[in-house]
Motif scaffolding. Structure first.
Motif, PDB file in Angstrom:
ATOM      1  N   SER A   1      39.556  12.781 -25.158  1.00 15.69           N
ATOM      2  CA  SER A   1      40.046  11.552 -24.686  1.00 15.69           C
ATOM      3  C   SER A   1      38.826  10.829 -23.632  1.00 15.69           C
ATOM      4  CB  SER A   1      41.007  11.575 -24.074  1.00 15.69           C
ATOM      5  OG  SER A   1      40.924  12.104 -22.641  1.00 15.69           O
ATOM      6  N   GLN A   2      37.673  11.705 -23.337  1.00 16.38           N
ATOM      7  CA  GLN A   2      36.679  10.830 -22.660  1.00 16.38           C
ATOM      8  C   GLN A   2      37.265  10.754 -20.905  1.00 16.38           C
ATOM      9  OE1 GLN A   2      34.671   7.611 -23.919  1.00 16.38           O
ATOM     10  NE2 GLN A   2      34.572   8.231 -26.002  1.00 16.38           N
ATOM     11  N   HIS A   3      38.172  11.323 -20.868  1.00 17.71           N
ATOM     12  CA  HIS A   3      38.921  11.265 -19.319  1.00 17.71           C
ATOM     13  C   HIS A   3      38.198  12.376 -18.386  1.00 17.71           C
ATOM     14  CE1 HIS A   3      41.903  10.018 -16.293  1.00 17.71           C
ATOM     15  NE2 HIS A   3      41.994  11.320 -16.130  1.00 17.71           N
TER      16      HIS A   3
ATOM     17  N   PRO B   1      39.334  15.063 -11.707  1.00 15.98           N
ATOM     18  CA  PRO B   1      38.726  15.106 -10.506  1.00 15.98           C
ATOM     19  C   PRO B   1      37.785  16.218 -10.419  1.00 15.98           C
ATOM     20  CG  PRO B   1      41.009  15.616 -10.159  1.00 15.98           C
ATOM     21  CD  PRO B   1      40.747  14.922 -11.550  1.00 15.98           C
TER      22      PRO B   1
ATOM     23  N   PHE C   1      24.414   1.907 -19.708  1.00 19.49           N
ATOM     24  CA  PHE C   1      25.039   1.377 -18.311  1.00 19.49           C
ATOM     25  C   PHE C   1      26.034   2.324 -17.774  1.00 19.49           C
ATOM     26  CE2 PHE C   1      27.825  -1.169 -15.648  1.00 19.49           C
ATOM     27  CZ  PHE C   1      26.738  -1.816 -14.841  1.00 19.49           C
ATOM     28  N   GLY C   2      26.027   2.938 -16.580  1.00 24.03           N
ATOM     29  CA  GLY C   2      26.705   3.815 -15.921  1.00 24.03           C
ATOM     30  C   GLY C   2      26.892   5.053 -16.431  1.00 24.03           C
TER      31      GLY C   2
ATOM     32  N   GLY D   1      27.426   7.941 -13.717  1.00 19.91           N
ATOM     33  CA  GLY D   1      28.014   6.603 -12.906  1.00 19.91           C
ATOM     34  C   GLY D   1      26.697   6.060 -12.075  1.00 19.91           C
TER      35      GLY D   1
ATOM     36  N   ILE E   1      19.880  -2.928 -14.783  1.00 24.46           N
ATOM     37  CA  ILE E   1      19.946  -3.617 -15.823  1.00 24.46           C
ATOM     38  C   ILE E   1      18.807  -4.396 -15.859  1.00 24.46           C
ATOM     39  CG2 ILE E   1      21.544  -5.634 -16.696  1.00 24.46           C
ATOM     40  CD1 ILE E   1      23.822  -4.825 -15.136  1.00 24.46           C
TER      41      ILE E   1
ATOM     42  N   LEU F   1      16.954  -7.367 -17.354  1.00 22.06           N
ATOM     43  CA  LEU F   1      17.271  -8.754 -17.710  1.00 22.06           C
ATOM     44  C   LEU F   1      16.319  -9.302 -18.454  1.00 22.06           C
ATOM     45  CD1 LEU F   1      18.518 -10.056 -14.111  1.00 22.06           C
ATOM     46  CD2 LEU F   1      19.835  -9.508 -16.043  1.00 22.06           C
TER      47      LEU F   1
ATOM     48  N   SER G   1      15.062  -7.926 -21.391  1.00 20.61           N
ATOM     49  CA  SER G   1      15.076  -7.268 -22.789  1.00 20.61           C
ATOM     50  C   SER G   1      15.765  -8.493 -23.839  1.00 20.61           C
ATOM     51  CB  SER G   1      16.635  -6.261 -23.025  1.00 20.61           C
ATOM     52  OG  SER G   1      17.547  -6.978 -22.826  1.00 20.61           O
TER      53      SER G   1
ATOM     54  N   LEU H   1      17.654  -8.402 -26.182  1.00 20.40           N
ATOM     55  CA  LEU H   1      19.204  -8.654 -26.004  1.00 20.40           C
ATOM     56  C   LEU H   1      19.872  -9.482 -24.835  1.00 20.40           C
ATOM     57  CD1 LEU H   1      20.801  -5.227 -27.156  1.00 20.40           C
ATOM     58  CD2 LEU H   1      21.069  -7.218 -28.331  1.00 20.40           C
ATOM     59  N   MET H   2      19.225  -9.290 -23.867  1.00 15.34           N
ATOM     60  CA  MET H   2      19.461 -10.387 -22.852  1.00 15.34           C
ATOM     61  C   MET H   2      19.122 -11.712 -22.953  1.00 15.34           C
ATOM     62  SD  MET H   2      21.450  -9.267 -20.487  1.00 15.34           S
ATOM     63  CE  MET H   2      21.810  -7.915 -19.400  1.00 15.34           C
TER      64      MET H   2
ATOM     65  N   ALA I   1      21.602 -12.979 -25.291  1.00 16.18           N
ATOM     66  CA  ALA I   1      22.850 -13.419 -24.525  1.00 16.18           C
ATOM     67  C   ALA I   1      22.987 -14.641 -23.885  1.00 16.18           C
ATOM     68  CB  ALA I   1      23.180 -11.947 -23.506  1.00 16.18           C
TER      69      ALA I   1
ATOM     70  N   LEU J   1      26.599 -11.299 -29.816  1.00 16.90           N
ATOM     71  CA  LEU J   1      25.899 -12.393 -28.819  1.00 16.90           C
ATOM     72  C   LEU J   1      25.466 -13.659 -29.557  1.00 16.90           C
ATOM     73  CD1 LEU J   1      23.416  -9.779 -27.036  1.00 16.90           C
ATOM     74  CD2 LEU J   1      25.626 -10.915 -26.139  1.00 16.90           C
TER      75      LEU J   1
ATOM     76  N   GLN K   1      26.354 -12.881 -20.805  1.00 15.71           N
ATOM     77  CA  GLN K   1      26.589 -13.842 -21.699  1.00 15.71           C
ATOM     78  C   GLN K   1      27.724 -14.498 -20.945  1.00 15.71           C
ATOM     79  OE1 GLN K   1      27.740 -13.282 -25.863  1.00 15.71           O
ATOM     80  NE2 GLN K   1      26.298 -14.777 -26.204  1.00 15.71           N
TER      81      GLN K   1
ATOM     82  N   ARG L   1      31.906  -2.273 -11.376  1.00 17.83           N
ATOM     83  CA  ARG L   1      30.451  -2.641 -11.450  1.00 17.83           C
ATOM     84  C   ARG L   1      29.864  -3.752 -12.212  1.00 17.83           C
ATOM     85  NH1 ARG L   1      30.059   3.290 -14.485  1.00 17.83           N
ATOM     86  NH2 ARG L   1      30.803   4.681 -12.762  1.00 17.83           N
TER      87      ARG L   1
END
Lengths: 231, 393
Positions: A65-67, A70, A199-200, A204, A209, A211, A213, A215-216, A219, B134, B189, B211
């Motif tokens: 579940s990717q959970h 702790p 990201f993350g 974590g 980021i 900015l 790229s 893709l940005m 966006a 996008l 975006q 975040r």
């Protein structure tokens, strides 16, 4: 040689399941040898142990579940800040145990980049000896760790052999020298961006980021079309 | 601050009765749930979009238009509209139509979707999921703001002199939320266009959602749409409420344990501890929901998932009574008391009309007569800039 003021942080990951466990004993022997060597050389090592037996249910939960529970979260923190790692697995059915592999499967791909690692395994028979080099080493190559040249394998008959102690000594000095060289830290500070991240990721901690790229650009109202002819 | 419920439209076997509702039953039930949401004082109802069993919601605007006709106050929206596999031209048309029929009581949330096989069914490639999302939004944004659009992109056939009809109600485009769990480009975006940002906030702890929410707020300010506090943030959440805490845990556990996605994984206790899920008394749900505000600051929309995993209609309606009757009124009061006056208002059509026209009249586009060529060309509306005129001979 760097003589650090802070002790090296060594994370010991053991997938032994009994108590006491020979897999854990092997990991502890390696860790204490690293500690002793560091001391001889005027340094020190602080050890954190991640005993996967106690994380078993959280590891299976993370797989399905990717959970992250702790304990998993704490283990990831320990590995993320480790200067070096000892990873020790029992061999079952000619492979490192599922518990061991599963734990590393659910870690972020970039958590352990360039970190020095000693690979160790225990088994009931010497016929499993190549599991470390043929299976565990490829997993750690995928994770882009810096595995030391010497693998440590202990079958039943090895426990009383002086050769095991010699191999442990070789692996320990290899790991210590890699930690002393600051290799991992330098790779991560100079070349971190050249590896793939999400990201993350990295437990974590990877929050940069880019900015600039393509893709940005898309966006923010730009086009994904490639120019029709070269300028 | 708006409170509402969002449904993924799953049709799941009830683990207690063993019954799986028919599609007809579940569709009828979702309409009752939405109507009930208004009755108990909630503000928003959202439906997901899926194109495979066991989900029913392939056509969200049809459902939402029907609910709009049965309600008076409720804002109808999506969670999410697939911006990847839908043609942005169809999104522009369908949601503008919904906006007219709902008299502005609607908005929409855009998402990429999480079902890989959907992409090829609609002729798309999942490896291009993010650039698709996008680029499609870039086009959608223009279709609702420009009467006549010339456009060329990587993924869709080009448009020349295209007019999306009907024009948005009062010529004010529907408010758009960009939904994302972990993709900075989507948050960017949302910030670039001054739209809302929505974090699903179901599977990961609040710190994880924070975040990108913080990044979005910072970029919203960067692009000059207002201060960070004026950025428009929505989050999801998940609750099961009973008068007594132990009853909530007992009643919800069988549904949790067999829920699609996370069932057969973490225990209810682990998931409650590690994610925004709250299972307990109204006070416990209130307390946990307030921790979201502690972490994220003022936000504009709080959605709850309450109708999934095979929960029967009666149970969902009871949940709505408790949510609307005992939880949300307290949250409204508590959050109003904490709210910074500088923070953004929750988005409504009335608010957007006011922002665009002040007290002046809204534009009401009236088309020119069809010129017989079935294309709209340069000046489709009576108040459009006239096309170049040439002297007639």
């Amino acid at each position: 040689m760097n003589t650090p003021k802070e002790p090296f942080r060594l994370a010991v990951v053991s997938a032994g399941t009994s108590d006491p466990s020979s897999t854990r004993m092997l990991a502890d022997r390696i860790a204490s040898r690293i500690g002793a060597l560091a001391q001889e050389r005027g340094g020190a090592v602080a050890v954190d142990v991640v005993d996967l037996r106690g994380l078993a249910t959280e590891i299976t939960t993370a797989i399905v579940s990717q959970h992250m529970g702790p304990k998993m979260t704490r283990a990831i923190e320990v590995l993320g800040r480790a200067d070096g790692i000892v990873a020790s697995a029992p061999v079952y059915k000619a492979a490192p145990s599922g518990l061991f592999s599963s734990f590393f499967h659910v870690l972020d791909n970039d958590l352990l980049i360039a970190k020095p690692v000693i690979l160790a395994a225990t088994a009931g028979t010497a016929r499993h000896a190549l599991v470390v080099d043929e299976q565990m080493r490829s997993l750690f190559a995928y994770l882009r760790t810096m595995t030391v040249p010497t693998s440590v394998f202990a079958a039943t008959e090895d426990w009383n052999a002086s050769e095991l102690g010699e191999r442990i000594g070789r692996a320990a000095i290899e790991l210590l020298l890699l930690m002393e060289s600051g290799f991992a830290e330098q790779v991560r500070s100079e070349s971190w961006k050249s590896y793939q991240h999400e990201f993350g990721s990295a437990g974590g901690t990877e929050l940069d980021i880019d900015l600039s790229s393509d893709l940005m650009r898309l966006a923010t109202g730009g086009s994904a079309l490639k120019p029709k002819r070269p300028e | 601050m708006q409170f509402g419920i969002f449904s993924v439209s799953d049709i799941t076997r009830d683990p207690i009765s063993g019954e799986t509702p028919s599609e007809a039953e579940r569709i009828e039930a979702i309409v009752k749930i939405a109507v009930k949401a208004e009755e108990v004082g909630l503000d928003v109802f959202a439906i997901g979009e899926h194109h495979n069993p066991p989900f029913f919601s392939s056509s969200p605007t049809t459902l939402l238009a029907h609910i709009a006709a049965l309600t008076e106050r409720l804002i109808l929206t999506t969670a999410t509209t697939l911006i990847t596999t839908n043609d942005p031209v169809r999104i522009a048309e369908e949601y503008a139509m919904l906006q007219h029929l709902a008299k502005g009581r609607m908005d929409l949330m855009l998402g990429r979707g999480n079902t890989a096989p959907v992409y090829p069914w609609f002729g798309q490639d999942i490896r291009q999921g993010l650039p698709l999302a996008l680029e499609h939004y870039n086009l959608l944004h223009r279709l609702w703001r420009e009467d006549v659009v010339d456009w060329e992109g990587q993924f869709r056939t080009p448009l020349q002199g295209f007019t999306s009809t009907p024009r948005p109600l009062d010529d004010v485009p529907p408010f758009v939320w960009h939904g994302s769990i972990r993709t900075p480009e989507i948050a960017e975006q949302a910030a670039f266009y001054g739209n809302g940002y929505f974090a699903n906030h179901i599977f990961w702890p609040t710190s994880h959602s924070k975040r990108l929410i913080d990044f979005y707020r910072q970029r919203f300010e960067h692009y000059g749409h207002g201060t960070r506090k004026q950025a428009v943030v929505g989050i999801g959440g998940q609750a099961y409420i009973a008068k007594r805490s132990q009853d909530a845990v007992k009643e919800f556990r069988p549904y949790f344990d067999e829920a699609p996605v996370y069932g057969h994984g973490p225990t209810l206790e682990e998931f409650t501890q590690g994610t925004p899920l709250s299972v307990g008394s109204p006070q416990e749900v209130i307390d946990k929901t307030l921790t979201f505000h502690d972490a994220l600051g003022d936000y504009q929309r709080q959605m709850f998932l309450i109708d999934h995993a095979g929960m029967p209609l009666g149970m969902v309606l009871d949940q709505l009574e408790l949510l609307g009757g005992e939880v949300v009124p307290v949250l409204r009061k508590e959050l109003a008391a904490r709210r910074d006056p500088e923070s953004a208002e929750a988005p409504t059509h009335a608010g957007l009309v006011k922002a665009k026209y002040g007290d002046g009249p809204a534009r009401q586009p009236r088309p020119n007569a069809n010129r017989g060529d079935n294309v709209t060309g340069a000046s489709p509306y009576q108040d459009s800039e006239p096309a170049a005129e040439y002297p007639e001979i």
